[in-house]
Design a protein around this motif. Structure first.
Motif, PDB file in Angstrom:
ATOM      1  N   ALA A   1      26.627 -24.738   2.059  1.00  0.00           N
ATOM      2  CA  ALA A   1      27.760 -25.825   1.718  1.00  0.00           C
ATOM      3  C   ALA A   1      29.259 -24.955   1.590  1.00  0.00           C
ATOM      4  O   ALA A   1      30.216 -25.414   2.094  1.00  0.00           O
ATOM      5  CB  ALA A   1      27.499 -26.625   0.599  1.00  0.00           C
ATOM      6  N   ILE A   2      29.211 -23.761   1.010  1.00  0.00           N
ATOM      7  CA  ILE A   2      30.403 -23.116   0.634  1.00  0.00           C
ATOM      8  C   ILE A   2      30.751 -22.620   1.971  1.00  0.00           C
ATOM      9  O   ILE A   2      31.907 -22.428   2.346  1.00  0.00           O
ATOM     10  CB  ILE A   2      30.162 -21.998  -0.231  1.00  0.00           C
ATOM     11  CG1 ILE A   2      30.024 -22.500  -1.901  1.00  0.00           C
ATOM     12  CG2 ILE A   2      31.408 -21.067  -0.306  1.00  0.00           C
ATOM     13  CD1 ILE A   2      29.527 -21.679  -2.736  1.00  0.00           C
TER      14      ILE A   2
ATOM     15  N   GLU B   1      34.386 -23.521   4.049  1.00  0.00           N
ATOM     16  CA  GLU B   1      35.325 -22.629   4.512  1.00  0.00           C
ATOM     17  C   GLU B   1      35.769 -22.641   5.756  1.00  0.00           C
ATOM     18  O   GLU B   1      36.992 -22.644   6.437  1.00  0.00           O
ATOM     19  CB  GLU B   1      34.858 -21.298   4.072  1.00  0.00           C
ATOM     20  CG  GLU B   1      35.996 -20.117   4.186  1.00  0.00           C
ATOM     21  CD  GLU B   1      37.072 -20.373   3.183  1.00  0.00           C
ATOM     22  OE1 GLU B   1      38.198 -20.171   3.531  1.00  0.00           O
ATOM     23  OE2 GLU B   1      37.063 -20.846   1.880  1.00  0.00           O
ATOM     24  N   LEU B   2      34.540 -22.809   6.716  1.00  0.00           N
ATOM     25  CA  LEU B   2      35.056 -23.031   8.349  1.00  0.00           C
ATOM     26  C   LEU B   2      35.549 -24.163   8.494  1.00  0.00           C
ATOM     27  O   LEU B   2      36.486 -24.096   9.375  1.00  0.00           O
ATOM     28  CB  LEU B   2      33.371 -22.937   8.856  1.00  0.00           C
ATOM     29  CG  LEU B   2      32.794 -21.608   9.114  1.00  0.00           C
ATOM     30  CD1 LEU B   2      31.302 -21.874   9.488  1.00  0.00           C
ATOM     31  CD2 LEU B   2      33.387 -20.722   9.545  1.00  0.00           C
ATOM     32  N   GLU B   3      35.525 -25.325   7.690  1.00  0.00           N
ATOM     33  CA  GLU B   3      36.172 -26.512   8.243  1.00  0.00           C
ATOM     34  C   GLU B   3      37.462 -26.492   8.061  1.00  0.00           C
ATOM     35  O   GLU B   3      38.369 -26.766   8.446  1.00  0.00           O
ATOM     36  CB  GLU B   3      35.410 -27.630   7.370  1.00  0.00           C
ATOM     37  CG  GLU B   3      34.253 -28.375   7.627  1.00  0.00           C
ATOM     38  CD  GLU B   3      33.671 -29.451   6.877  1.00  0.00           C
ATOM     39  OE1 GLU B   3      34.133 -29.455   5.707  1.00  0.00           O
ATOM     40  OE2 GLU B   3      32.522 -29.850   7.391  1.00  0.00           O
ATOM     41  N   LYS B   4      37.810 -25.569   6.848  1.00  0.00           N
ATOM     42  CA  LYS B   4      39.475 -25.486   6.331  1.00  0.00           C
ATOM     43  C   LYS B   4      40.031 -24.467   7.242  1.00  0.00           C
ATOM     44  O   LYS B   4      41.008 -24.607   7.794  1.00  0.00           O
ATOM     45  CB  LYS B   4      39.274 -24.762   4.982  1.00  0.00           C
ATOM     46  CG  LYS B   4      39.128 -25.569   3.731  1.00  0.00           C
ATOM     47  CD  LYS B   4      39.288 -24.946   2.277  1.00  0.00           C
ATOM     48  CE  LYS B   4      39.091 -25.718   1.177  1.00  0.00           C
ATOM     49  NZ  LYS B   4      39.160 -24.854   0.058  1.00  0.00           N
ATOM     50  N   LEU B   5      39.134 -23.352   7.738  1.00  0.00           N
ATOM     51  CA  LEU B   5      39.680 -22.647   8.931  1.00  0.00           C
ATOM     52  C   LEU B   5      40.114 -23.278  10.141  1.00  0.00           C
ATOM     53  O   LEU B   5      41.084 -23.165  10.806  1.00  0.00           O
ATOM     54  CB  LEU B   5      38.912 -21.294   9.104  1.00  0.00           C
ATOM     55  CG  LEU B   5      38.954 -20.552   8.046  1.00  0.00           C
ATOM     56  CD1 LEU B   5      37.648 -19.389   8.391  1.00  0.00           C
ATOM     57  CD2 LEU B   5      39.984 -19.710   7.845  1.00  0.00           C
ATOM     58  N   ASN B   6      39.152 -24.339  10.227  1.00  0.00           N
ATOM     59  CA  ASN B   6      39.347 -25.239  11.610  1.00  0.00           C
ATOM     60  C   ASN B   6      40.339 -25.921  11.629  1.00  0.00           C
ATOM     61  O   ASN B   6      41.166 -26.102  12.435  1.00  0.00           O
ATOM     62  CB  ASN B   6      37.943 -25.795  12.092  1.00  0.00           C
ATOM     63  CG  ASN B   6      38.123 -26.488  13.293  1.00  0.00           C
ATOM     64  OD1 ASN B   6      38.502 -25.854  14.203  1.00  0.00           O
ATOM     65  ND2 ASN B   6      37.513 -27.980  13.334  1.00  0.00           N
ATOM     66  N   VAL B   7      40.641 -26.539  10.443  1.00  0.00           N
ATOM     67  CA  VAL B   7      42.099 -27.371  10.150  1.00  0.00           C
ATOM     68  C   VAL B   7      43.293 -26.743  10.182  1.00  0.00           C
ATOM     69  O   VAL B   7      44.200 -27.077  10.961  1.00  0.00           O
ATOM     70  CB  VAL B   7      41.698 -28.073   8.821  1.00  0.00           C
ATOM     71  CG1 VAL B   7      43.039 -28.745   8.229  1.00  0.00           C
ATOM     72  CG2 VAL B   7      40.500 -29.361   8.865  1.00  0.00           C
TER      73      VAL B   7
END
Length: 150
Positions: free
Chosen positions: A113-114, A118-124
């Motif tokens: 989940a962590i 983090e990957l979602e934030k990088l993608n945004v």
């Protein structure tokens, strides 16, 4: 000689650390010198088991049993020496035990989940860069607002 005639929980409570088997009248009885004794909750009324170690924790607890006017007290330390007591107890509590596979699975789920977060934030952040490159003001504000909320 003491033997367990019946051991049924009145109800079971669990928390992160313990399984608590709560006892009540008519749910717990023992045979002492060929006489049936019924549990009476005038002293201890619960059995506390560690979910990880599967050991009874409240060994100092004293349980009362009655046959007519005769009341007998048995400590948890005495009861856990009885093989039939331990067998019945663990068959009741076994579904609530935490084994190592469950623990490692939980840890892996948390780590996953962590990483996903983090990957979602990088993608945004990449999408924000793209919106800047393309001069897409609406997408830029929408993505920065999303990023600040998460």
């Amino acid at each position: 000689m003491v033997t367990v005639k019946m051991l049924k929980p009145y109800y079971i409570k669990t928390d992160h650390e313990y399984v608590r088997i709560v006892l009540a009248y008519q749910y717990f009885s023992v045979v002492i010198r060929d006489k049936d004794y019924q549990f009476i909750p005038i002293e201890a009324n619960e059995i506390r088991i560690n979910r990880k170690t599967q050991k009874v924790e409240n060994v100092e607890a004293k349980f009362a049993f009655q046959n007519g006017k005769d009341v007998v007290y048995l400590t948890m330390a005495k009861l856990i020496t009885l093989p039939d007591f331990l067998q019945q107890l663990h068959s009741i509590a076994s579904t609530y035990y935490i084994n190592e596979a469950q623990e490692s699975s939980k840890e892996q789920n948390i780590e996953s989940a962590i990483i996903i977060e983090e990957l979602e934030k990088l993608n945004v952040k990449r999408l924000i860069d793209k919106a800047l490159d393309e001069h897409d003001e609406a997408a830029f504000y929408q993505l920065t607002k999303y990023l600040s909320n998460h």
